[in-house]
Design an enzyme around this catalytic site. Structure first.
Site, PDB file in Angstrom:
ATOM      1  N   HIS A 115      35.949  32.175  47.101  1.00  0.00           N
ATOM      2  CA  HIS A 115      36.616  32.812  47.559  1.00  0.00           C
ATOM      3  C   HIS A 115      37.873  33.309  47.558  1.00  0.00           C
ATOM      4  O   HIS A 115      38.083  33.346  46.719  1.00  0.00           O
ATOM      5  CB  HIS A 115      37.629  30.936  48.093  1.00  0.00           C
ATOM      6  CG  HIS A 115      37.831  30.630  49.273  1.00  0.00           C
ATOM      7  ND1 HIS A 115      39.344  31.165  49.704  1.00  0.00           N
ATOM      8  CD2 HIS A 115      37.928  29.889  51.032  1.00  0.00           C
ATOM      9  CE1 HIS A 115      40.323  30.948  50.301  1.00  0.00           C
ATOM     10  NE2 HIS A 115      39.185  30.385  51.289  1.00  0.00           N
ATOM     11  N   ASP A 192      36.618  26.321  41.187  1.00  0.00           N
ATOM     12  CA  ASP A 192      37.491  25.485  42.505  1.00  0.00           C
ATOM     13  C   ASP A 192      36.488  24.632  43.318  1.00  0.00           C
ATOM     14  O   ASP A 192      35.311  24.772  43.472  1.00  0.00           O
ATOM     15  CB  ASP A 192      36.819  26.929  43.204  1.00  0.00           C
ATOM     16  CG  ASP A 192      37.363  27.072  44.398  1.00  0.00           C
ATOM     17  OD1 ASP A 192      37.820  25.690  44.817  1.00  0.00           O
ATOM     18  OD2 ASP A 192      37.641  27.890  45.491  1.00  0.00           O
ATOM     19  N   GLN A 195      35.792  22.608  48.193  1.00  0.00           N
ATOM     20  CA  GLN A 195      34.661  22.110  48.565  1.00  0.00           C
ATOM     21  C   GLN A 195      33.932  20.794  48.224  1.00  0.00           C
ATOM     22  O   GLN A 195      32.887  20.023  49.233  1.00  0.00           O
ATOM     23  CB  GLN A 195      34.313  23.080  49.379  1.00  0.00           C
ATOM     24  CG  GLN A 195      34.475  23.794  50.425  1.00  0.00           C
ATOM     25  CD  GLN A 195      35.131  23.541  51.750  1.00  0.00           C
ATOM     26  OE1 GLN A 195      34.780  22.647  51.614  1.00  0.00           O
ATOM     27  NE2 GLN A 195      35.980  24.436  52.284  1.00  0.00           N
ATOM     28  N   LYS A 218      41.314  19.109  52.725  1.00  0.00           N
ATOM     29  CA  LYS A 218      39.861  19.551  52.373  1.00  0.00           C
ATOM     30  C   LYS A 218      39.892  17.783  51.952  1.00  0.00           C
ATOM     31  O   LYS A 218      38.209  17.844  52.353  1.00  0.00           O
ATOM     32  CB  LYS A 218      39.093  19.918  52.226  1.00  0.00           C
ATOM     33  CG  LYS A 218      40.060  21.482  52.439  1.00  0.00           C
ATOM     34  CD  LYS A 218      39.004  22.688  51.966  1.00  0.00           C
ATOM     35  CE  LYS A 218      40.047  23.830  51.773  1.00  0.00           C
ATOM     36  NZ  LYS A 218      39.575  24.883  53.280  1.00  0.00           N
ATOM     37  N   CYS A 356      36.759  34.149  54.262  1.00  0.00           N
ATOM     38  CA  CYS A 356      37.775  34.674  53.561  1.00  0.00           C
ATOM     39  C   CYS A 356      36.644  34.522  51.591  1.00  0.00           C
ATOM     40  O   CYS A 356      36.490  33.931  50.488  1.00  0.00           O
ATOM     41  CB  CYS A 356      38.573  33.321  52.867  1.00  0.00           C
ATOM     42  SG  CYS A 356      39.872  32.719  53.795  1.00  0.00           S
TER      43      CYS A 356
HETATM   44  N1  PMP Z   1      38.561  27.194  47.599  1.00  0.00           N
HETATM   45  C1  PMP Z   1      37.326  26.963  48.676  1.00  0.00           C
HETATM   46  C2  PMP Z   1      36.194  27.589  48.112  1.00  0.00           C
HETATM   47  C3  PMP Z   1      37.610  27.070  49.904  1.00  0.00           C
HETATM   48  O1  PMP Z   1      37.204  26.447  50.684  1.00  0.00           O
HETATM   49  C4  PMP Z   1      39.656  26.950  50.352  1.00  0.00           C
HETATM   50  C5  PMP Z   1      39.684  26.633  51.559  1.00  0.00           C
HETATM   51  N2  PMP Z   1      38.512  27.181  52.545  1.00  0.00           N
HETATM   52  C6  PMP Z   1      40.000  27.382  49.475  1.00  0.00           C
HETATM   53  C7  PMP Z   1      39.861  28.237  48.103  1.00  0.00           C
HETATM   54  C8  PMP Z   1      41.364  27.841  49.552  1.00  0.00           C
HETATM   55  O2  PMP Z   1      42.112  26.404  49.952  1.00  0.00           O
HETATM   56  P1  PMP Z   1      43.800  26.413  50.814  1.00  0.00           P
HETATM   57  O3  PMP Z   1      43.559  27.747  51.547  1.00  0.00           O
HETATM   58  O4  PMP Z   1      43.770  24.994  51.154  1.00  0.00           O
HETATM   59  O5  PMP Z   1      44.971  26.995  49.573  1.00  0.00           O
END
Ligand code: PMP
Length: 401
Positions: A115, A192, A195, A218, A356
């Site tokens: 991401h 990370d 998910q 999440k 993203c």
């Molecule tokens: N890493 C992953 C794998 C994500 O899915 C997300 C959110 N889409 C993020 C990082 C970023 O998370 P946040 O916007 O809550 O900081």
């Protein structure tokens, strides 16, 4: 799962099939209540307050930290740093650990499906240090390429950043194998887990990484709160990230000394109600039969995959039997956004775009995809409705030409 679903007030509104859970999940009453009870009864700033309201707020806030430590099986509660989410956790880490470890000529490895929240902060840290980022590519099957990874490890990277589960594709990284290999070259490992946490129990000691980041929203918790867990020896060695109140021990105009963990990394008034809400979400999740929930989600996802596979004109991406939470597809020749808008007309919420993950999309030569993502409260009937709407769309575009 019917009684579980009833605990989510947002799902009771009509004409809503919510399949955008990888972006954010809905919240159960228990989380909403924990936050409103804080504001109704306990609202005060935390730490060092002489009055009883502040003591109550502090107890609830630090209680939440303890619940989160339990939730991920952290060896020490003070290793749980509250952040605004995964992005904030990665910024903290890249800035602070980057200063501590990265030097000119060093390498940082990041997987291809990372991401932007992982890529961009580490890219900036690498630029500052004169280090370089290398991507762990995918193989032809759509998994991370283990041979290429082993080759990259010969560069002796200082840090390896792994996405536990891809938010864009839903496929998982074999963390045990990837982390064990990184340790052989003494790389610091960062996961990370954004998910992961909402779908399967997470044990940071079993994963055996050095750092693990996730977002509350999440995993049925509120927005604006997340966690960076880190091994305390490393967290102690790292310089503070942000400066101000709460994170200091003593201050003069010439010099400041810094607080102990976790406060050293929590400058300013924290997101108190949000932390309490996240603690409630962790407790709520731990009370569910998590094996049953995971099996239910897997059934939903595998059923959606199987149905989509039967449709001419649909391309699925990296859809495996063990995908977690999400799957991605496109309707051939159609813009992903058009599909999303069509589904919205049918009351079905999915997400469309690059998720993203622009480097991933570039490697797949795609501008974007449609992503369906499930949570504990989704039903087979909802997947059927989604498939029916996709069939309608296919019929509509086929009629059109
Ligand atoms: N890493 C992953 C794998 C994500 O899915 C997300 C959110 N889409 C993020 C990082 C970023 O998370 P946040 O916007 O809550 O900081």
């Amino acid at each position: 799962m019917e009684s579980l679903r009833l605990q989510f007030p947002a799902l009771a509104q009509g004409n809503l099939i919510y399949l955008d859970n990888a972006a954010t999940t809905q919240k159960p009453n228990e989380v909403i209540d924990a936050m409103s009870q804080f504001y109704l009864r306990d609202n005060a700033n935390v730490h060092r307050g002489a009055h009883r309201l502040s003591a109550r707020a502090t107890r609830a806030f630090e209680g939440a930290r303890y619940q989160l430590a339990q939730f991920i099986n952290a060896p020490k509660t003070e290793e749980v740093i509250f952040t605004r989410g995964t992005t904030d956790a990665m910024n903290l880490l890249a800035s602070s650990l980057g200063k501590l470890t990265l030097q000119t000529g060093d390498t940082v490895l990041i997987d291809q499906w990372a991401h932007h929240a992982s890529i961009v902060p580490w890219q900036q840290a690498a630029i500052t240090a004169g280090a370089s980022i290398k991507a762990i590519p995918m193989d032809g099957s759509g998994r991370l390429d283990t041979d290429a990874y082993r080759q990259l490890l010969t560069l002796k990277p200082k840090v390896v950043i792994l996405t536990g589960v891809s938010n864009a594709l839903g496929c998982r990284t074999d963390l045990a194998q990837f982390i064990a290999a990184a340790k052989l070259v003494e790389a610091i490992t960062v996961v990370d887990g954004a998910q992961m946490v909402g779908h399967h129990p997470v044990d940071v000691q079993a994963i055996s990484c050095d750092f693990f980041a996730f977002s509350g929203h999440k995993m049925y918790g509120p927005t604006g709160i997340g966690v960076l867990w880190g091994n305390s020896a490393m967290l102690n060695a790292m310089p503070p990230y942000q400066f101000g109140g709460e994170m200091i021990e003593t201050v003069s105009f010439e010099h400041s000394s810094f607080n102990l963990l976790p406060f050293k990394f929590e400058a300013g008034t924290p997101a108190i109600a949000e932390a309490i809400g996240l603690g409630a979400a962790a407790q709520w999740l731990q009370r569910q039969n998590r094996d049953e929930v995971a099996a239910h989600e897997q059934r939903l996802l595998n059923y959606a995959q199987q149905q989509l596979r039967q449709l001419d004109g649909v391309t699925l991406y990296s859809a495996f039997d063990d995908n977690v939470g999400s799957l991605a597809f496109n309707i051939n020749g159609e813009h992903h956004q058009d599909v999303g808008v069509w589904l919205d007309q049918a009351g079905i919420a999915i997400r469309c775009g690059h998720h993203c993950c622009q480097p991933l999309m570039a490697s797949l030569q795609l501008k974007g995809t449609c992503r369906v993502s499930v949570a504990a409260y989704n039903t087979m009937a909802e997947i059927d409705a989604f498939i029916a709407a996709i069939k309608d769309y296919l019929e509509f575009v086929n009629d059109d030409c």
